[in-house]
Write an enzyme that holds these catalytic residues in place. Structure first.
Site, PDB file in Angstrom:
ATOM      1  N   LYS A  64       0.823  -1.216   0.000  1.00  0.00           N
ATOM      2  CA  LYS A  64       0.000   0.000   0.000  1.00  0.00           C
ATOM      3  C   LYS A  64       0.858   1.268   0.000  1.00  0.00           C
ATOM      4  CE  LYS A  64      -4.245  -2.087   1.555  1.00  0.00           C
ATOM      5  NZ  LYS A  64      -3.814  -3.509   1.669  1.00  0.00           N
TER       6      LYS A  64
HETATM    7  C1  LIG Z   1      -4.435  -4.579   1.058  1.00  0.00           C
HETATM    8  C2  LIG Z   1      -3.667  -5.835   0.935  1.00  0.00           C
HETATM    9  C3  LIG Z   1      -4.017  -6.850   0.013  1.00  0.00           C
HETATM   10  C4  LIG Z   1      -5.264  -6.777  -0.844  1.00  0.00           C
HETATM   11  O1  LIG Z   1      -5.167  -5.803  -1.855  1.00  0.00           O
HETATM   12  P1  LIG Z   1      -6.503  -5.231  -2.558  1.00  0.00           P
HETATM   13  O2  LIG Z   1      -6.047  -4.072  -3.351  1.00  0.00           O
HETATM   14  O3  LIG Z   1      -7.408  -4.829  -1.428  1.00  0.00           O
HETATM   15  O4  LIG Z   1      -7.077  -6.317  -3.377  1.00  0.00           O
HETATM   16  C5  LIG Z   1      -3.200  -7.969  -0.080  1.00  0.00           C
HETATM   17  N1  LIG Z   1      -2.097  -8.115   0.703  1.00  0.00           N
HETATM   18  C6  LIG Z   1      -1.734  -7.159   1.592  1.00  0.00           C
HETATM   19  C7  LIG Z   1      -0.534  -7.407   2.427  1.00  0.00           C
HETATM   20  C8  LIG Z   1      -2.495  -6.001   1.752  1.00  0.00           C
HETATM   21  O5  LIG Z   1      -2.122  -5.071   2.650  1.00  0.00           O
END
Ligand SMILES: *Cc1c(COP(=O)(O)O)cnc(C)c1O
Length: 496
Positions: free
Chosen positions: A135
């Site tokens: 993120k």
């Molecule tokens: C947010 C997240 C996901 C999922 O991603 P999306 O964009 O919500 O599909 C997968 N793995 C980790 C470690 C995350 O923080």
């Protein structure tokens, strides 16, 4: 509208990139990037998408290969984002990208490097940023864009968010030290991992307030919704959002699909991506990259036991779950019952029929909790065109893949990455496959220890964070109490 340009010059920009809501059928002119940046959700409840996706040809891809090699990730980010933004001068946008993706902020100066496992599967490493989850890749850019635009408009914003772990710390690391942004982040008391709690609560910044709510994630989310429903409060405090409904986050994520392909595919051949999915934000960016012309063979969507998305792609029925039906798993960032970004993909699936999208998401889903697209004209053809294949993994699968990857290659992967690796290895997709690594194993050490019986080595930057002082307010499950805290904070929290 096509922005294809052999020299990647201003051709497209002159013609303008405009954004429209997924629920809009009016044909009214779209909005420029910086307006929707601060707005988040469209007024009609839909999500913003560019009127059409800019197209990238083989020549541009070759030029970008050179850009990535010689000038690095930030320069590539500038190339890609400039196709989506026409209301920030180029030199400013370049500087924004350089700040967002400064190599010094990342554990690996390549920002998003790739590596290959002995069975041929590639990993794209997206969790080298400050909060150790992918993120950061989007949030770092969002933070810089916010600061730039708020400065330009001489205003400020209050970010009110809810997190189950990764989003909160990525947002706070991206927004700290930005005096025009104050952050109020709600998290469920005692429910994040000790590492995640330490990461967020150790941030000592006057413009960041952590609020631990006595409740679960959905309670936090409900408080955010309740406060946003108070139009007067929302306007007075200029409440904004940083969750993945914000187009800028998706746009930022498009860049690393290009970066991966440019690093791996020297002969121009397509590659496939395996993406551990929850809110459909990460893989939606892959869909955008594919739509722009990046040679992607398959988008392999991996879910955990919460298989809402896998079910849709298999049956055509999208059925959201009650929170009680949502399993708490060892890949908690994918424990999602309602994928907030999914509406964007469905908009493309129904060929941008805004009335149809409004009916599906604004009526069907709200009233019945599900909709059925299996009758959609050529549903299967459409999915095949978009290249999606899907699979789900279990806790046992994740432990197995963590063990296998460690035993065969000495590489530690986190449980979310293990979801992608599991589905990638079980799907038998031909050609090159890249699994997206979305968090560092240190964030989810308990599961690694369960799989391997070892403690996870931790990068030096995270040494001893559990022992740092904590900055967190504990509250009951009470929206009014949260409002009082926001009310008490001086506007433009610089002076707080
Ligand atoms: C947010 C997240 C996901 C999922 O991603 P999306 O964009 O919500 O599909 C997968 N793995 C980790 C470690 C995350 O923080």
């Amino acid at each position: 509208m096509s922005f294809t340009s052999a020299h990647g010059t201003a051709l497209g920009r002159l013609r303008g990139v405009r954004y429209v809501s997924t629920r809009d059928s009016s044909g009214a002119p779209g909005r420029p990037f910086c307006d929707i940046l601060l707005e988040g959700l469209a007024p009609d409840g839909g999500l913003y998408l560019p009127e059409s996706y800019p197209e990238v040809n083989a020549e541009t891809l070759e030029r970008w290969r050179h850009v990535l090699r010689t000038d690095g990730y930030a320069a590539l980010a500038h190339e890609v984002t400039s196709l989506f933004i026409d209301d920030i001068p180029q030199a400013d946008l370049r500087a924004i990208c350089e700040r967002a993706y400064a190599p010094a902020k990342f554990l690996d100066p390549a920002v998003a490097p790739v590596s290959q496992l002995s069975d041929g599967l590639w990993l794209l490493h997206l969790s080298n940023g400050p909060s150790a989850a992918f993120k950061d890749m989007a949030m770092q850019l969002l933070g810089e864009l916010f600061e730039y635009e708020l400065e330009r408009r001489d205003t400020s914003i209050t970010i009110l968010g809810a997190t189950s772990g990764d989003t909160g710390s990525a947002a706070e690391y991206a927004l700290m030290g930005k005096p025009r942004v104050s952050v109020f982040m709600l998290s469920p008391q005692g429910r994040m991992t000790p590492f995640q709690q330490a990461q967020m609560f150790s941030i000592d910044d006057p413009s960041i307030t952590n609020i631990a709510v006595a409740g679960v994630f959905d309670d936090c989310q409900d408080i955010v919704k309740e406060i946003n429903a108070d139009a007067d409060f929302k306007r007075r405090h200029r409440i904004g959002a940083v969750n993945s409904i914000n187009w800028a986050r998706l746009m930022a994520q498009v860049v690393y699909y290009f970066a991966a392909w440019l690093q791996i595919s020297n002969d121009g051949r397509p590659v496939s991506f395996a993406v551990p999915s929850g809110n459909f934000g990460n893989i939606a960016a892959g869909h955008v990259a594919k739509s722009m012309g990046l040679p992607i063979h398959r988008l392999i969507l991996a879910t955990n036991e919460n298989n809402v998305l896998d079910e849709f792609f298999t049956t055509g029925v999208y059925r959201i779950r009650e929170s009680a039906e949502t399993h708490a798993t060892s890949s908690p960032s994918m424990d999602i019952s309602k994928a907030s970004n999914f509406e964007r993909f469905v908009a493309d699936l129904v060929e941008r029929d805004g009335d149809r999208v409004a009916e599906l998401f604004g009526v069907r889903l709200r009233e019945e909790g599900s909709f059925d697209l299996s009758e959609l004209r050529s549903f299967r053809d459409q999915l095949a065109t978009h290249g999606f294949v899907t699979g789900a993994s279990t806790h046992a699968d994740r432990l197995h893949q963590i063990r296998r990857t460690y035993e065969e290659d000495g590489v530690l992967i986190d449980p979310h990455t293990a979801d992608a690796v599991q589905v990638a290895r079980s799907m038998q997709v031909c050609g090159t496959v890249v699994a997206l690594e979305t968090a560092l194993p240190v964030k989810f050490g308990e599961t690694i220890t369960e799989a391997l019986g070892i403690d996870v080595p931790r990068p030096a930057v995270f040494d001893g964070i559990e022992a740092l002082p904590r900055y967190v307010v504990e509250l009951g499950n009470d929206a009014e109490a949260v409002k009082e805290i926001i009310e008490a904070a001086p506007a433009g929290a610089a002076s707080k």
